[in-house]
Enzyme design. Structure first.
Site, PDB file in Angstrom:
ATOM      1  N   SER A   1     -32.853 -14.042  17.653  1.00 40.61           N
ATOM      2  CA  SER A   1     -32.467 -13.292  16.601  1.00 40.61           C
ATOM      3  C   SER A   1     -33.834 -12.999  16.122  1.00 40.61           C
ATOM      4  O   SER A   1     -34.040 -11.538  14.918  1.00 40.61           O
ATOM      5  CB  SER A   1     -32.713 -14.620  15.241  1.00 40.61           C
TER       6      SER A   1
ATOM      7  N   SER B   1     -18.263 -10.749   5.611  1.00 45.87           N
ATOM      8  CA  SER B   1     -17.447  -9.693   6.518  1.00 45.87           C
ATOM      9  C   SER B   1     -17.069  -8.887   5.484  1.00 45.87           C
ATOM     10  O   SER B   1     -16.897  -7.361   7.128  1.00 45.87           O
ATOM     11  CB  SER B   1     -15.850 -10.711   6.597  1.00 45.87           C
TER      12      SER B   1
ATOM     13  N   GLU C   1     -23.599 -11.104  12.546  1.00 47.08           N
ATOM     14  CA  GLU C   1     -23.545  -9.654  13.206  1.00 47.08           C
ATOM     15  C   GLU C   1     -21.432  -9.720  13.471  1.00 47.08           C
ATOM     16  O   GLU C   1     -21.741  -9.139  14.395  1.00 47.08           O
ATOM     17  CB  GLU C   1     -23.948 -10.172  14.409  1.00 47.08           C
TER      18      GLU C   1
HETATM   19  P1  TGC Z   1     -14.883   1.007   7.840  1.00 42.09           P
HETATM   20  O1  TGC Z   1     -14.379   1.881   6.240  1.00 42.09           O
HETATM   21  O2  TGC Z   1     -14.516   0.363   9.025  1.00 42.09           O
HETATM   22  O3  TGC Z   1     -16.423   1.532   7.746  1.00 42.09           O
HETATM   23  C1  TGC Z   1     -17.066   2.561   6.347  1.00 42.09           C
HETATM   24  C2  TGC Z   1     -17.704   3.792   7.253  1.00 42.09           C
HETATM   25  O4  TGC Z   1     -18.656   3.195   8.278  1.00 42.09           O
HETATM   26  C3  TGC Z   1     -18.075   3.129  10.185  1.00 42.09           C
HETATM   27  N1  TGC Z   1     -17.944   2.370  10.431  1.00 42.09           N
HETATM   28  C4  TGC Z   1     -18.959   1.811  11.336  1.00 42.09           C
HETATM   29  N2  TGC Z   1     -20.205   2.997  11.932  1.00 42.09           N
HETATM   30  C5  TGC Z   1     -20.718   2.713  13.201  1.00 42.09           C
HETATM   31  N3  TGC Z   1     -21.077   1.632  13.573  1.00 42.09           N
HETATM   32  C6  TGC Z   1     -20.023   0.782  13.497  1.00 42.09           C
HETATM   33  N4  TGC Z   1     -19.558  -0.382  14.312  1.00 42.09           N
HETATM   34  C7  TGC Z   1     -19.094   1.393  11.830  1.00 42.09           C
HETATM   35  N5  TGC Z   1     -18.128   1.030  11.849  1.00 42.09           N
HETATM   36  C8  TGC Z   1     -16.932   1.175  10.838  1.00 42.09           C
HETATM   37  C9  TGC Z   1     -16.567   4.068   9.446  1.00 42.09           C
HETATM   38  O5  TGC Z   1     -16.094   5.290  10.056  1.00 42.09           O
HETATM   39  C10 TGC Z   1     -16.970   4.588   8.080  1.00 42.09           C
HETATM   40  O6  TGC Z   1     -17.961   5.639   8.231  1.00 42.09           O
HETATM   41  P2  TGC Z   1     -17.378   7.068   6.810  1.00 42.09           P
HETATM   42  O7  TGC Z   1     -17.841   7.672   6.973  1.00 42.09           O
HETATM   43  O8  TGC Z   1     -15.851   6.989   7.209  1.00 42.09           O
HETATM   44  O9  TGC Z   1     -17.582   6.807   5.665  1.00 42.09           O
HETATM   45  O10 TGC Z   1     -15.653   0.093   6.619  1.00 42.09           O
HETATM   46  P3  TGC Z   1     -14.960  -1.897   5.939  1.00 42.09           P
HETATM   47  O11 TGC Z   1     -15.287  -1.491   4.493  1.00 42.09           O
HETATM   48  O12 TGC Z   1     -13.294  -2.124   6.368  1.00 42.09           O
HETATM   49  O13 TGC Z   1     -15.499  -2.571   7.004  1.00 42.09           O
HETATM   50  C11 TGC Z   1     -15.275  -2.504   8.359  1.00 42.09           C
HETATM   51  C12 TGC Z   1     -15.490  -4.015   8.712  1.00 42.09           C
HETATM   52  C13 TGC Z   1     -14.957  -4.984   8.357  1.00 42.09           C
HETATM   53  C14 TGC Z   1     -15.372  -3.893  10.677  1.00 42.09           C
HETATM   54  C15 TGC Z   1     -16.806  -3.666   8.674  1.00 42.09           C
HETATM   55  O14 TGC Z   1     -17.244  -3.987   7.320  1.00 42.09           O
HETATM   56  C16 TGC Z   1     -18.072  -5.125   8.994  1.00 42.09           C
HETATM   57  O15 TGC Z   1     -18.327  -4.809  10.905  1.00 42.09           O
HETATM   58  N6  TGC Z   1     -18.497  -6.373   8.927  1.00 42.09           N
HETATM   59  C17 TGC Z   1     -18.857  -7.712   9.416  1.00 42.09           C
HETATM   60  C18 TGC Z   1     -19.866  -7.608   8.849  1.00 42.09           C
HETATM   61  C19 TGC Z   1     -20.979  -7.569   9.674  1.00 42.09           C
HETATM   62  O16 TGC Z   1     -21.234  -7.969  10.782  1.00 42.09           O
HETATM   63  N7  TGC Z   1     -22.487  -8.503   8.468  1.00 42.09           N
HETATM   64  C20 TGC Z   1     -23.710  -8.687   9.803  1.00 42.09           C
HETATM   65  C21 TGC Z   1     -24.787  -9.104   8.276  1.00 42.09           C
HETATM   66  S1  TGC Z   1     -26.559  -8.904   9.411  1.00 42.09           S
HETATM   67  C22 TGC Z   1     -26.407 -10.223  10.586  1.00 42.09           C
HETATM   68  O17 TGC Z   1     -25.698 -10.796  10.642  1.00 42.09           O
HETATM   69  C23 TGC Z   1     -28.070  -9.705  10.769  1.00 42.09           C
HETATM   70  S2  TGC Z   1     -28.184 -12.088  11.754  1.00 42.09           S
HETATM   71  C24 TGC Z   1     -29.600 -11.509  12.610  1.00 42.09           C
HETATM   72  C25 TGC Z   1     -30.212 -12.148  13.694  1.00 42.09           C
HETATM   73  O18 TGC Z   1     -30.882 -13.602  13.277  1.00 42.09           O
HETATM   74  O19 TGC Z   1     -29.440 -12.424  14.789  1.00 42.09           O
HETATM   75  P1  FAD Z   2     -16.983 -14.796   5.396  1.00 44.13           P
HETATM   76  O1  FAD Z   2     -16.788 -13.248   5.392  1.00 44.13           O
HETATM   77  O2  FAD Z   2     -16.542 -15.239   3.955  1.00 44.13           O
HETATM   78  O3  FAD Z   2     -15.612 -15.425   6.591  1.00 44.13           O
HETATM   79  C1  FAD Z   2     -15.304 -16.615   6.149  1.00 44.13           C
HETATM   80  C2  FAD Z   2     -13.870 -16.750   7.167  1.00 44.13           C
HETATM   81  O4  FAD Z   2     -12.776 -16.199   7.422  1.00 44.13           O
HETATM   82  C3  FAD Z   2     -14.226 -16.025   8.843  1.00 44.13           C
HETATM   83  O5  FAD Z   2     -13.624 -16.999   9.786  1.00 44.13           O
HETATM   84  C4  FAD Z   2     -14.203 -14.865   9.001  1.00 44.13           C
HETATM   85  O6  FAD Z   2     -14.088 -14.605  10.101  1.00 44.13           O
HETATM   86  C5  FAD Z   2     -13.575 -14.441   8.063  1.00 44.13           C
HETATM   87  N1  FAD Z   2     -12.270 -13.689   7.672  1.00 44.13           N
HETATM   88  C6  FAD Z   2     -12.546 -13.134   6.530  1.00 44.13           C
HETATM   89  N2  FAD Z   2     -12.156 -11.724   6.738  1.00 44.13           N
HETATM   90  C7  FAD Z   2     -11.399 -11.445   7.869  1.00 44.13           C
HETATM   91  C8  FAD Z   2     -10.650 -10.743   7.825  1.00 44.13           C
HETATM   92  N3  FAD Z   2     -10.420  -9.414   7.720  1.00 44.13           N
HETATM   93  N4  FAD Z   2      -9.292 -10.700   8.481  1.00 44.13           N
HETATM   94  C9  FAD Z   2      -9.051 -12.452   9.551  1.00 44.13           C
HETATM   95  N5  FAD Z   2     -10.412 -12.909   8.881  1.00 44.13           N
HETATM   96  C10 FAD Z   2     -11.203 -12.434   7.965  1.00 44.13           C
HETATM   97  N6  FAD Z   2     -26.762 -11.411   7.177  1.00 44.13           N
HETATM   98  C11 FAD Z   2     -27.871 -10.118   7.188  1.00 44.13           C
HETATM   99  O7  FAD Z   2     -27.769  -8.890   5.882  1.00 44.13           O
HETATM  100  N7  FAD Z   2     -28.976 -10.206   7.253  1.00 44.13           N
HETATM  101  C12 FAD Z   2     -29.024 -11.032   8.366  1.00 44.13           C
HETATM  102  O8  FAD Z   2     -30.768 -11.638   8.984  1.00 44.13           O
HETATM  103  C13 FAD Z   2     -27.897 -12.383   8.136  1.00 44.13           C
HETATM  104  N8  FAD Z   2     -28.808 -13.376   9.187  1.00 44.13           N
HETATM  105  C14 FAD Z   2     -28.044 -14.978   9.351  1.00 44.13           C
HETATM  106  C15 FAD Z   2     -28.357 -15.645  10.040  1.00 44.13           C
HETATM  107  C16 FAD Z   2     -27.641 -16.961   9.954  1.00 44.13           C
HETATM  108  C17 FAD Z   2     -28.215 -18.823  10.804  1.00 44.13           C
HETATM  109  C18 FAD Z   2     -26.428 -16.552   9.583  1.00 44.13           C
HETATM  110  C19 FAD Z   2     -25.549 -18.609   9.588  1.00 44.13           C
HETATM  111  C20 FAD Z   2     -25.930 -15.955   8.895  1.00 44.13           C
HETATM  112  C21 FAD Z   2     -26.777 -15.136   8.706  1.00 44.13           C
HETATM  113  N9  FAD Z   2     -25.663 -13.303   8.162  1.00 44.13           N
HETATM  114  C22 FAD Z   2     -27.278 -12.290   7.898  1.00 44.13           C
HETATM  115  C23 FAD Z   2     -25.002 -13.797   7.590  1.00 44.13           C
HETATM  116  C24 FAD Z   2     -24.004 -13.180   8.563  1.00 44.13           C
HETATM  117  O9  FAD Z   2     -23.932 -12.676   9.105  1.00 44.13           O
HETATM  118  C25 FAD Z   2     -22.890 -13.859   7.741  1.00 44.13           C
HETATM  119  O10 FAD Z   2     -22.483 -14.927   7.594  1.00 44.13           O
HETATM  120  C26 FAD Z   2     -21.333 -12.838   8.823  1.00 44.13           C
HETATM  121  O11 FAD Z   2     -21.387 -11.787   8.366  1.00 44.13           O
HETATM  122  C27 FAD Z   2     -19.759 -13.494   7.941  1.00 44.13           C
HETATM  123  O12 FAD Z   2     -20.067 -13.764   6.123  1.00 44.13           O
HETATM  124  P2  FAD Z   2     -19.370 -14.781   5.147  1.00 44.13           P
HETATM  125  O13 FAD Z   2     -20.982 -16.020   6.090  1.00 44.13           O
HETATM  126  O14 FAD Z   2     -19.659 -15.178   3.703  1.00 44.13           O
HETATM  127  O15 FAD Z   2     -18.563 -15.872   5.582  1.00 44.13           O
END
Ligand code: TGC
Ligand code: FAD
Length: 387
Positions: free
Chosen positions: A94, A141, A366
């Protein structure tokens, strides 16, 4: 007899440089990380003392050009490095994911020349630790729904809102923060100690204990204009950073799975019940075979994806498949290994339970497993099923 977890001798596919880097990192983890992780895990702390060593090994800025202090290496090597780090602990990987993909990458891709020259060498050398603030308490998400706002002021921007679950969040010297502006989502560099910037540690975790997780709060936090990432426009920018980190996680998860498999294989060969090693029972062998098969398939996925990434051909949905599959399989492998270890599987003398609990977070962050299902689903049907 195949004694390690490289069943298909994929090591033969590596170049001399790739092999050397992998070997160096494996020895580093075995000699310098595994002896300390148990204690840090118990204390729920990241071993920050290891940061200068990680920097010395070139693990920060692996793909960033050398002119900015990076190592200028391939994505394939970045993947291998994440695999080896996560053999140690998901918290260590991470740290690698965040510093490389979520802090240095956005500055390199979306920053000004001044920002790159100022921050990338400091981050590469480990003098500064970064974090990435996208997730909020009410928006995980769906980051597009974020409520953190940046208002334009005379000299810069005023930030209000909060970010939750942020790796390195309570300690970071620099936070890459995503916020809504009048022109859409923008990226901001928020420095530790800035007025109105509060960093809190999240406690009580059962998963990723040896990793810092924090909350970032912005209360009329003033950011100078030079700290805005000028090229980051819209949600596309933070999502592009996630592609980088998810790629590394796909590799890392297999590293954790290998650690569990190798531990439990050795255990099954030495643990005797009914007067013979438990590895001699068909039911145990079937479990070991499932594990090594899934590790091998995960490695093949990573090897192909790594070469595609270096050729500029990896799409975000390819990365989603690898993240989704490999983390899911690694979690199953860790749970099965835990079951074979039985009572010994619930204590930290064995690393499996630590990996198993870590992987619960990796499954969620992620992009959750289900979000990646929907990303892949959209790529094969053309129909978006998020809403
Ligand atoms: P959507 O309308 O589909 O897209 C908005 C704009 O973004 C473009 N796009 C992307 N571009 C680059 N890479 C991707 N993977 C992309 N996915 C979409 C898309 O083409 C559009 O572009 P434009 O120019 O037309 O505006 O967006 P949406 O609001 O419907 O959301 C799509 C969704 C659900 C897939 C996205 O929001 C998502 O991936 N949600 C999950 C959030 C997530 O992964 N959060 C992670 C937070 S960071 C973290 O967890 C760090 S952990 C670090 C560690 O400790 O290792
Ligand atoms: P929610 O989005 O509330 O989801 C709850 C449940 O609903 C999940 O099971 C999900 O799959 C489901 N769900 C949501 N939407 C849908 C849909 N459309 N269709 C079907 N199912 C759906 N974030 C950062 O920005 N930076 C970081 O460095 C970072 N580090 C992290 C480290 C740890 C240890 C953890 C646990 C999380 C971290 N995160 C970070 C946050 C992480 O990216 C989010 O927890 C993750 O994206 C999910 O969001 P949430 O926990 O709010 O769950």
């Amino acid at each position: 007899m195949v004694e390690n977890s490289d069943f298909l001798n994929l090591i033969d596919e590596l170049t001399e440089d790739e092999r050397l880097i992998q070997q160096t990192l494996r020895e580093f983890i075995n000699e310098q990380y595994l002896p300390i992780i148990r204690e840090y895990h118990a204390r729920a702390e990241f071993p920050f003392e290891i940061v200068p060593k990680l920097a010395e090994l070139g693990l920060f800025g692996i793909t960033i050009p050398e002119e900015y202090g990076g190592a200028g290496l391939s994505y394939f090597i970045y993947g291998l490095a994440m695999q080896e780090l996560e053999r140690g602990d998901s918290g260590l990987r991470s740290m690698g994911s965040v510093q490389n993909s979520l802090v240095m990458f956005p500055i390199y891709k979306y920053g000004s020349e001044e920002q790159k020259k100022k921050w990338l060498p400091l981050l590469a050398s480990g003098q500064k630790i970064g974090c990435f603030g996208l997730t909020e308490p009410d928006h995980g998400s769906d980051p597009g729904g974020m409520e953190t706002r940046a208002h334009k002021t005379d000299g810069g921007w005023r930030l209000n809102g909060s970010k939750m679950w942020i790796t390195n969040g309570s300690v970071a010297d620099l936070a890459v923060v995503w916020a809504k502006t009048d022109e859409g989502i923008g990226g901001f560099l928020v420095e530790k100690g800035s007025k109105g910037f509060i960093q809190n540690k999240i406690t009580g975790k059962f998963s990723l204990r040896a990793s810092d997780t924090g909350e970032l709060v912005f209360e009329d936090c003033e950011i100078p204009e030079e700290n805005r990432l000028p090229l980051a426009k819209g949600l596309r920018a933070p999502l592009s950073c996630l592609n980088e980190a998810r790629y590394g996680i796909a590799w890392g998860a297999i590293g954790a799975a290998m650690a569990c498999y190798e531990e439990v294989r050795n255990y099954a060969l030495t643990r005797k019940q009914f007067s013979k090693p438990i590895a001699g029972f068909q039911l145990v062998q079937e479990k070991l075979v499932e594990m090594i098969s899934e590790i091998t398939k995960g490695l093949l996925l990573n090897f192909r994806l790594g070469r595609m990434k270096d050729a500029g051909k990896a799409k975000h949905y390819h990365i989603s498949m690898a993240k989704r599959n490999n983390v899911h399989q690694a979690l199953q492998i860790a749970r099965t290994a835990r079951a074979i270890l039985a009572a010994n599987g619930i204590i930290d003398e064995y690393q499996t339970i630590r990996h198993m609990l870590n992987l619960e977070s990796v499954y969620t962050y992620e992009g959750t497993h289900d979000i990646h299902t929907l990303i892949i689903g959209e790529s094969i049907t053309g129909i978006e099923a998020f809403r």
